[in-house]
Design a protein around this motif. Structure first.
Motif, short mmCIF file in Angstrom:
data_model
loop_
_atom_site.label_atom_id
_atom_site.label_comp_id
_atom_site.label_asym_id
_atom_site.label_seq_id
_atom_site.Cartn_x
_atom_site.Cartn_y
_atom_site.Cartn_z
N SER A 76 -3.70 4.65 3.22
CA SER A 76 -4.15 3.26 3.28
C SER A 76 -3.28 2.53 4.30
O SER A 76 -2.12 2.23 4.05
CB SER A 76 -4.00 2.63 1.90
N THR A 77 -3.86 2.28 5.46
CA THR A 77 -3.10 1.74 6.57
C THR A 77 -2.41 0.43 6.19
O THR A 77 -3.04 -0.48 5.67
CB THR A 77 -4.03 1.50 7.77
N GLY A 78 -1.13 0.37 6.44
CA GLY A 78 -0.38 -0.83 6.12
C GLY A 78 0.01 -1.59 7.38
O GLY A 78 0.16 -1.01 8.45
N ILE A 79 0.15 -2.88 7.24
CA ILE A 79 0.60 -3.71 8.35
C ILE A 79 1.80 -4.51 7.88
O ILE A 79 1.81 -5.05 6.77
CB ILE A 79 -0.52 -4.67 8.81
N PHE A 80 2.81 -4.56 8.71
CA PHE A 80 4.04 -5.23 8.30
C PHE A 80 4.64 -5.92 9.52
O PHE A 80 4.35 -5.54 10.66
CB PHE A 80 5.02 -4.22 7.71
N TYR A 86 3.82 -1.40 -0.56
CA TYR A 86 4.05 -0.24 -1.43
C TYR A 86 5.08 0.73 -0.85
O TYR A 86 5.67 1.52 -1.56
CB TYR A 86 2.73 0.52 -1.66
N THR A 87 5.27 0.70 0.48
CA THR A 87 6.18 1.68 1.08
C THR A 87 7.62 1.48 0.62
O THR A 87 8.45 2.37 0.78
CB THR A 87 6.14 1.64 2.62
N PHE A 141 -3.01 6.62 -1.33
CA PHE A 141 -3.59 6.36 -2.66
C PHE A 141 -4.63 7.41 -2.94
O PHE A 141 -5.04 8.16 -2.04
CB PHE A 141 -4.23 4.97 -2.70
N THR A 155 -5.52 -6.45 2.54
CA THR A 155 -5.42 -5.09 2.02
C THR A 155 -4.27 -4.34 2.69
O THR A 155 -3.45 -3.70 2.04
CB THR A 155 -6.74 -4.33 2.29
N ALA A 156 -4.22 -4.47 4.03
CA ALA A 156 -3.21 -3.72 4.78
C ALA A 156 -1.80 -4.22 4.46
O ALA A 156 -0.85 -3.43 4.39
CB ALA A 156 -3.48 -3.83 6.27
N SER A 157 -1.66 -5.52 4.26
CA SER A 157 -0.30 -6.02 4.02
C SER A 157 0.16 -5.63 2.61
O SER A 157 1.33 -5.33 2.41
CB SER A 157 -0.22 -7.52 4.24
N ALA A 212 3.21 1.38 8.13
CA ALA A 212 3.82 1.49 6.81
C ALA A 212 2.67 1.72 5.83
O ALA A 212 2.18 0.82 5.19
CB ALA A 212 4.57 0.22 6.46
N SER A 213 2.23 2.97 5.79
CA SER A 213 0.97 3.27 5.13
C SER A 213 1.15 4.20 3.95
O SER A 213 1.49 5.37 4.12
CB SER A 213 0.00 3.91 6.14
N PRO A 214 0.92 3.70 2.76
CA PRO A 214 1.03 4.58 1.60
C PRO A 214 -0.23 5.43 1.43
O PRO A 214 -1.23 5.20 2.10
CB PRO A 214 1.16 3.60 0.44
N SER A 270 -0.78 -2.90 1.08
CA SER A 270 -0.45 -1.48 1.22
C SER A 270 0.95 -1.30 1.77
O SER A 270 1.73 -0.48 1.29
CB SER A 270 -1.45 -0.79 2.16
N ALA A 271 1.26 -2.08 2.83
CA ALA A 271 2.57 -1.92 3.48
C ALA A 271 3.69 -2.16 2.48
O ALA A 271 4.73 -1.51 2.53
CB ALA A 271 2.68 -2.87 4.66
#
Lengths: 520, 1162
Positions: B803-807, A72-73, B797, A65-67, B793-795, A69-70
């Motif tokens: 929504s917490t992003g991981i990169f 989308y940035t 929604f 889910t988190a990846s 990197a959290s968009p 989401s990332a």
């Protein structure tokens, strides 16, 4: 509390004390004991706090889910200052506007705005080369996540949805690159990525790149729901994929295919124009409406997801009539020449102002300033409403619409007109939908030739979609992009329809990646 | 009866300190008085314990050994004492009495211990002494012994030559000898001083000035994990002593170090109270430059918490030195380990050099109480010069007209349109408006005020036989010269050392510091700028405050706060630092000392800020408050074994083995909220803010180090010294197989002046040659060698849900390893004309390999690059330090004058670049060689201003605006991106190296004069060929960007814009203020803007007056000195802006201070 190193200190003292009564021949032992501390070497392990390491990441559904989401940035080009679908110089929206007749800018910034206006692009001009530098890594990272997500033990339906979203994002980012730079090499094989021994990819042909993009779209369309709502509002839906693909087909002048996608969106039966044009751009757009197909959801405290349009566009003496404090840097204006194409009865002029509010007195009377009479370079491009939460005068939480149904309707009308040679009733009804909502008279069916209808579409797209990042594609599609610059007195030729590839990319590939023609 | 300083006792640190003290001026001699004077005389013999193991040695040699191992010295005559008798001595930690009893057991020798002086007698010698002079006339001789600066020398031994008759000087340096014959000779001797002999003749009063014995050579200097005599040092080591630091207004000692030591570059980039000072030892062309390693009494203190954020500005514009926790008055000496051969013992962290700070410690004896205070009034040195109200209106009209002419292509400069064919230009202000305008207060003047610093310092040093202590407290208070800036600090220090048994000693030091800084943000541009930016930009037509007390804003740019409204904000940082440090030292066996050290260093910096609605950022958010905290703690454990042994008669060997383990971690926490119902809530109740999502944040990171190190020093005949060290360092930053680095050093020195063939050259008093090679490491880069997936990197929604992003935020590099600097150093120390002129010259060459640098990845990689080891840089240079005693007074009250001079130079350049970095290196940059300077500034070459009419622009710049800078066309790009030579147009390829931003020379010149009770010192420091580009139009404060600033935004500008090119002033010396969209980006980065910022600054003029002792109540006040010090007196420079040293991004102005101070000792 004693921690580990304190314990070690105590141990050491014990060693020291226990040998205190012993003599010379224990010296060797002491020296050895010095090196017994090698146990500490085990503590030279690296520890990561607050982030994930490769040992802990991409193991679970929440990691997937988190990846996703990332990824989308990339829609805002990550942490580049309000780029992507944001509102600053590096954004799609502003470049579509400043490189065309849509807007001009008050600022100098070392000539960067003037160079956009003059289409004076070079491989060192980062505002136009930056999209390449930012989006190519997103495309690579999506390939890695597409690969990794296969091995995750998670809800299968959700997994398929995530895969489809990733593909949609990859297709869309690739499409942006394609339309700015022409075909560019992108990586789709996870094993080749982040690998110094992988050979440099040369530029593909147009068809090769299009094939990859279209495959991703069709894979995504097969899985994604028509729309996302509720807490998923803002994800790439089937309707968003169709809109994006339709725009690509329009640029490729594949009218049949564009019409098919446009009709598919229409046939979903869920999209229609909202009653009030402005509601697409003010706080009423939160959570979506029947017209917005794909948004960037904003929040004033979630940088980079902040709407900075008003800060860039409002004159600094602008006073919001509802009393909301607003940051106003006074940059963008629509030149009077363009503004004058509007019908003065067009309700869309409610947010495109010649006279703008500059004061409210104690009894609520609003004082206005006439920008044209004051010698300003153009009309005030308000477009977006203020954020009524008043969280931050600069950072607004009003969403940015990326795709709107009105855009689809006008594109569909244009495609039908181009395909048929004359506008059909459907084409009239599509353009009239937009006009009527703006309080303008409808065109009569059959009243226009193909060319007249195209001109009507060209004007209507300006009136409806200004500041929404479509003008550059539109003018290029209509063959008017270069003409606009020439009309403004700049000497340019066709090569500037494509932006230059960044100089670093050419250099580091040792010329395997070739520059677009006309740039050195 | 020669006496040398030795560091052979287990507690050598203390002896080291005493020996440094011996070299000090009057005030410090007073400390000695209590130490060596009568009170302490017994305690030395009681506390000093010696361990000896001598078999079949002659008594003479045994006595020599004791002299070498201790501060004792023997007075005896070989006529009466049989020194060739062989003895065996084996004692452990025995007092001197016991040892002497052993040596002279069975003989008739008896001894008297008087302080450090031991007189050996036999009944025979006593008798003879009584009868020796029979028949000669006996007399009494008195006198006083002083040093060259006129200070009394207590404890000097005065002996009748060839006899055992003698005495030592008292508290005031006076001596008296009775019953001595005429025509004999007196010998005066004292540690660190040249022995003098005087024939009595008929004199009855003999005053003696003892000269120092070869400047500082017997001084003991810290060398890292130990001390060494200056004479024996073989690396490039320089020491600055506390009395040479003018700390009157300094919040930290580094501010006072400029020009004091050669090769030490001190740059103060801002005048902000409590601000950091950048200290550079020689040079370090490295990207991983962590800066100098500071070691305080053996504890590295670099790992501190850092500056916490404020709600709006983050960490920018506020600068606090991590060294503020050290009270400058506590410092005994500062030693610079300049070259790698001396710094290598600190291995991986010593890449940028090491500074060892030694603090004052207590001594056995009556407590010495010292009180210092100073008060300084401070005024701004130089301030930004902006247009006044009338000029602002005139210039705004003018730029408006220029823009109008450009837009309408008006002839003859902007096109071919006749002005008469157009409607005339309407100016912003009519001439009557201009002539009747109210002159407003200059905004710059509105934010400046006169400030002060004051400090009070109290210290107590003392001790008993077994316990020594020092305690000090410091209060420092500064009112800044800009409104809203203040700094206040309390420091305390307590050191205790306890001898537990003959073999065991323990000690601890506690340092605590608490400071509060009122932050006033400076620096930055546009709305991100602080108070100065807003004052510079503030329209000259507006009052700073209107009649209602409101703060008006520039209506054309409301987003910049009113400069005076900065007064209403709350923004302060509270900093606490506690450094505790304990040790146990165990004299394991003869010659071997084991020591364990533990230190704990904790820093907490907490910043509270609130922007009320009177301040525009507060108004925009309806009040904005934040609390941010950064903390760090470092635990260090160290274990060392020190071994020292004489081998045979002439050789000495000492060795060190050590282990060190350090764990540092850093934590951060922050919370902010906005939309408060009242300004009165300030930051006190963050929860009461009404923001939809108040911000919270936290962070943590950690780093671990482990090190093994060793050193051996071999010394032969006191002339030849060979030294080698090895250190193995490990860091958690690197991947498994690259964690460890090995750093080697070897050095040698030769005291040539001790060779007979040089001894015979009369002008040479001292000559020493030093040679060294060493390696140091560096691993200071943000991040680690491991793959990291970052969060953030959290968009968003839905409506507002993030929504917490991981990169992937950091790529792994398992090959990444230590950056290693290898440095060669050759140095000479010399003294000529009896050390009237003395100094040292060092030449060095340093090569840094495996440079830790950011290696960009190809553009299709997920992250843009990774830290790797790529390339080599080189630094070559020299340091010169000279001291000259121009005038030496014959007597105590005479005139004397000394000059000290430091001078240094370095050049940093690339000698190798990796293939990866070459791929992205712009083609116009020089790849390697001396022209590939490390700190190069690449830009365009200018060729004057274009003054011509429309259509006559240079061919390479068609359609350029008149008054613009002409750029030289030197290159173009071909299809494959290579340079082509001149191509007829201006492109990025026309860039070239236009300046080396490193200064070419650094220097310092100090002169001090003494006459009677006055002393005067004047101190200069400066740099030569230092380049800067302060005025370029898009430079941070954009004071010259006339069209954007004045025309578009109504911002005020620099007065220099009056000299710009306009249609009225076509022969101007400064370029046009109108934007040239086509060429501005080239013109703004042209060498036109690079200026020579060479300068010479008079740092201090200090006049001191020591109140004559006779005036003091001797029993209470032992010394009292008053002084006046003018700091930053004047600067000579051609630099056009505020200050040639000042950072352009944090431009709190410098102040000029007049300091009044008082030092009293009780």
């Amino acid at each position: 509390m004693l921690n580990s190193s304190q314990f070690k200190f105590m141990n050491m003292k014990l060693i020291v004390l226990s040998f205190s009564r012993l003599k010379l021949h224990y010296i060797i032992f002491m020296v050895v004991s010095l090196f017994i501390f090698s146990s500490c070497e085990k503590n030279l392990e690296n520890v990561t706090y607050g982030d994930f390491s490769s040992d802990t990441f991409f193991k679970s559904e929440s990691d997937a889910t988190a990846s996703v989401s990332a990824m989308y940035t990339g829609m805002l080009e990550g942490y580049a200052w309000s780029a992507g679908w944001g509102a600053a110089q590096g954004s799609f929206r502003v470049q579509a506007s400043q490189t065309t007749d849509e807007s001009v800018c008050y600022w100098g910034d070392g000539g960067r705005w003037a160079n956009l206006k003059a289409l004076n692009f070079t491989p060192d001009f980062s505002p136009v080369t930056g999209h390449y530098t930012i989006l190519v890594p997103y495309i690579s990272e999506i390939a890695i996540y597409l690969d990794k997500i296969q091995g995750i033990d998670m809800d299968e339906e959700l997994k398929q949805q995530y895969i489809a979203e990733l593909k949609a994002l990859r297709a869309y980012y690739s499409q942006i690159l394609y339309l700015y730079y022409g075909p560019v090499p992108i990586r789709t094989d996870a094993a080749e990525i982040n690998n110094s021994s992988t050979a440099v990819l040369s530029r593909p042909t147009n068809d090769e790149m299009l094939t990859q993009i279209l495959k991703d779209y069709s894979d995504a369309i097969a899985v994604l729901p028509n729309t996302f709502t509720g807490s998923d509002y803002g994800r790439f839906s089937k309707a968003a994929c169709l809109t994006a693909r339709m725009k690509l087909y329009m640029q490729e002048k594949e009218w049949d295919l564009a019409i098919a996608d446009g009709e598919a969106i229409k046939d979903m039966g869920i999209f229609s124009l909202v009653k009030n044009y402005e509601d697409n751009f003010n706080y009423n757009n939160k959570g979506g409406n029947s017209e917005i197909i794909f948004p960037i959801v904003c929040s004033p405290t979630a940088y980079p997801y902040i709407n900075l349009w008003l800060a860039h566009a409002l004159p600094s003496d602008y006073v919001d009539p509802t009393g909301i404090p607003l940051t106003a840097w006074g940059g963008y204006r629509m030149p009077w020449e363009t503004y004058d194409k509007f019908n003065q009865n067009d309700e869309r002029l409610n947010v495109l102002l010649q006279k703008y509010p500059v004061s409210i007195d104690d009894s609520g009377n609003i004082g206005y300033r006439d920008a044209r009479a004051g010698g300003d370079i153009g009309a005030v491009m308000v477009k977006f409403g203020p954020d009524p939460t008043e969280t931050d005068s600069q950072n607004s939480g009003v969403d940015y619409p990326v795709f709107r149904y009105a855009d689809v309707e006008l594109l569909l009308a244009e495609a039908i007109n181009n395909k048929n040679g004359v506008p059909t009733d459907e084409a009239y009804s599509l353009i009239n939908n937009v006009r009527i909502r703006a309080g303008l008279p409808a065109y009569e069916n059959g009243s226009m030739s193909q060319f007249q209808f195209l001109t009507a579409i060209q004007n209507e797209r300006l009136f409806e979609l200004w500041a929404e990042g479509v003008r550059r594609d539109d003018l290029i599609r209509w063959g008017l992009y270069i003409q606009r610059a020439i009309d403004d007195g700049y000497s340019v030729d066709d090569h500037v329809i494509l932006y230059p590839i960044p100089r670093d990319v050419i250099n580091e590939s040792n010329g395997i990646i070739e520059q677009n023609p006309g740039y050195i | 009866m020669k006496k040398k300083c030795q560091e052979d006792t287990p507690w050598d640190v203390f002896h080291g300190v005493t020996k440094i003290l011996l070299k000090m001026r009057l005030t410090l001699f007073v400390i000695m008085i209590s130490f060596f004077g009568a009170m302490a005389s017994e305690s030395y013999s009681q506390t000093t314990k010696l361990t000896l193991d001598l078999k079949n040695v002659k008594v003479r040699d045994a006595l020599n050994v004791i002299e070498n191992r201790s501060d004792f010295f023997f007075l005896y005559s070989e006529k009466f004492i049989d020194v060739n008798r062989e003895v065996n001595i084996k004692v452990q930690g025995s007092a001197i009495g016991k040892i002497l009893d052993m040596i002279f057991a069975g003989t008739d020798v008896n001894y008297t211990v008087k302080g450090r002086q031991i007189v050996l007698k036999t009944p025979e010698s006593n008798n003879i002494a009584g009868t020796f002079f029979v028949g000669q006339q006996q007399k009494t001789v008195t006198g006083k012994v002083t040093d060259s600066s006129g200070g009394s020398l207590p404890g000097v031994s005065v002996v009748v030559k060839g006899t055992i008759m003698g005495t030592i000087t008292d508290f005031d340096g006076n001596y008296s000898l009775t019953n001595i014959p005429e025509n004999t000779t007196l010998q005066f001797s004292f540690v660190g001083m040249k022995r003098q002999e005087v024939t009595i003749g008929t004199k009855t009063k003999i005053n003696i000035v003892l000269a120092e014995d070869a400047i500082g050579l017997d001084e003991v200097v810290a060398i890292g994990y130990g001390t060494q005599k200056k004479r024996d040092v073989s690396g490039a080591v320089e020491t600055v002593k506390s009395e040479d630091l003018e700390t009157g207004t300094a919040s930290n000692f580094a501010q006072a170090l400029q020009g004091k030591a050669s090769g030490v570059q001190v740059i103060q980039t801002t005048g902000q109270p409590g601000a950091n000072v950048s200290l550079q030892l020689r040079s370090n062309p490295s990207f991983a430059n962590a800066g100098v390693l500071y070691v305080l009494d053996g504890v590295p203190i670099n790992d501190n918490a850092g500056t916490p954020n404020s709600a709006k500005y983050g960490t920018t514009g506020v600068d606090q030195s991590p060294l503020n926790f050290i009270n400058p008055n506590d410092i005994e000496s500062i030693t610079f380990l300049k070259d790698a051969s001396s710094a290598s013992i600190y291995g991986a962290r010593a890449g940028a050099g090491v500074i060892l700070i030694t603090t004052k410690k207590g001594k056995t004896g009556k407590p010495i109480i010292k009180y210092n205070m100073s008060y300084a009034s401070q005024h701004v040195d130089k301030m930004y010069d902006v247009l006044n109200t009338t000029d602002y209106m005139i210039q705004k009209n003018l730029i408006g007209q220029e823009v109008w002419m450009r837009n309408n292509k008006v002839a003859p400069y902007y096109g071919t349109v006749e002005e008469s064919s157009l409607d005339s230009y309407i100016p912003f202000y009519s001439s009557s408006e201009i002539s009747s305008a109210t002159l407003q207060q200059n905004a710059i003047d509105g934010i400046v005020r006169s400030g002060y610093t004051q400090q009070h310092n109290l210290s107590v040093l003392g001790g008993t036989d077994k316990t020594t202590y020092s305690f000090s407290g410091n209060y420092y208070d500064q009112k800044g010269i800009l409104i809203g800036s203040n700094y206040k600090r309390y420091n305390g220090k307590l050191s205790l050392d306890q001898i537990i048994s003959a073999k065991l000693k323990i000690g601890a030091t506690f340092l605590v510091s608490n400071s509060t800084t009122d932050n006033i943000v400076t620096g930055g541009g546009n709305e991100n700028g602080g108070i100065l930016t807003s004052a510079i930009y503030y329209p000259a037509t507006l009052p700073l405050q209107d009649s209602d007390g409101d703060y008006p804003l520039n209506s054309l740019y409301t987003n910049i706060p009113n400069p005076l409204s900065f007064e209403t904000i709350t923004d302060f940082t509270n900093s606490h630092r506690t450094l505790t440090h304990g040790y146990a030292e165990w004299n394991v066996i003869k010659d071997l000392v084991a020591k364990g050290t533990f230190s704990y260093d904790q820093t907490v910096n907490k910043r509270n800020s609130f922007y009320p609605t009177t301040f525009s950022y507060g108004a925009q958010t309806n009040g904005m408050a934040s609390i941010n905290e950064k903390s760090s703690n470092t635990k260090l454990i160290e274990f060392t074994l020190n071994y020292k042994r004489d081998i045979g008669k002439k050789s000495k060997l000492s060795g060190l083995l050590g282990y060190s383990y350090q764990l540092s971690n850093w934590e951060g926490f922050g919370a902010s909220n906005q939309d408060f119902i009242s300004n009165s809530l300030s930051y006190y109740n963050l929860g009461s803010g009404q923001a939809i999502s108040p911000a919270v944040s936290s962070s943590k990171s950690e780093e671990t180090w482990a090190s093994y190190f060793g050193r051996a020093i071999y010394q032969y005949d006191n002339k030849y010294i060979l030294q080698a060290s090895l250190r193995r360092d490990g860091s958690s930053k690197f991947a498994e197989n690259e964690k460890w680095g090995l750093f080697k050093a070897i050095s040698a020195s030769w005291v040539a002046s001790d060779e007979n063939f040089i001894k015979n050259i009369p002008i040479i008093t001292n000559l020493k040659l030093r040679l060294g090679y060493g390696e140091t490491g560096n691993s200071s880069f943000p991040g680690s060698a491991f793959e990291i997936y970052g969060i953030g990197a959290s968009p968003v929604f839905g409506e507002n849900s993030v929504s917490t992003g991981i990169f992937l935020s950091q790529a792994a590099n398992s090959d990444l390893t230590w950056e290693t600097a290898a440095e060669k150093n050759i140095g000479f120390d010399f003294g000529i004309f009896k050390n009237r002129i003395a100094g040292s010259i060092d030449v060095y060459s340093k090569t840094i390999k495996n440079l830790i640098s950011w290696i960009p990845f190809p553009s299709d990689f997920v992250v843009s690059g990774v830290y790797g080891n790529a390339g080599k840089t080189k630094s070559t240079g020299y340091d010169i330090a000279i001291q000259s005693k121009n005038l030496i007074s014959k007597n105590e009250d005479g005139f004397s004058w000394t000059t000290s001079f430091t001078f240094s130079h370095y050049l940093n350049y690339w000698i190798e670049r990796s293939s990866e970095s070459l791929e992205t290196l712009p083609k116009y940059e020089v790849q390697t060689g001396k022209k590939a300077v490390f700190n190069g500034y690449y830009g365009y070459e200018s060729d004057g201003l274009f003054k011509g009419e429309y259509g006559t622009a240079p061919t390479q710049m068609p359609n350029m605006l008149p008054g613009g800078i002409i750029i030289k066309d030197i290159n173009g790009y071909d299809d494959s991106g290579n340079l082509t030579g001149s191509d007829g147009i201006i492109t990025a390829a026309d860039q070239t190296l236009v300046a080396n931003m490193d200064p070419k020379f650094n220097f310092g010149i100090g002169n001090s004069f003494t006459f009677k009770n006055f002393d005067l010192s004047i101190y200069f420091a400066g740099m030569v060929k230092k380049e800067f580009h302060p005025d370029y139009p898009t430079g941070i404060y954009r004071m010259n960007l006339v069209e954007d600033n004045l025309y578009t935004y109504g911002w005020n500008c620099s007065n220099t814009i009056k000299n710009r090119w306009t249609f009225q002033n076509p022969n101007a010396t400064r370029p046009t203020g109108v934007d040239d969209g086509t060429y501005a980006n080239y013109q703004n980065y042209s060498d036109y803007w690079v200026v020579d910022a060479s300068f010479i600054r008079c740092k201090n003029i200090t006049l001191g007056y020591t109140i004559p002792r006779a005036w003091l109540r001797q029993n209470i006040i032992s010394s009292c000195k008053l002084y006046v010090d003018i700091q930053n007196a004047f600067t000579i420079t051609k630099y056009p802006q505020l200050d040639p040293e000042q950072d352009q991004s944090n431009y709190y102005p410098y102040s000029k201070s007049v300091v009044f101070g008082l030092n009293v000792e009780f």
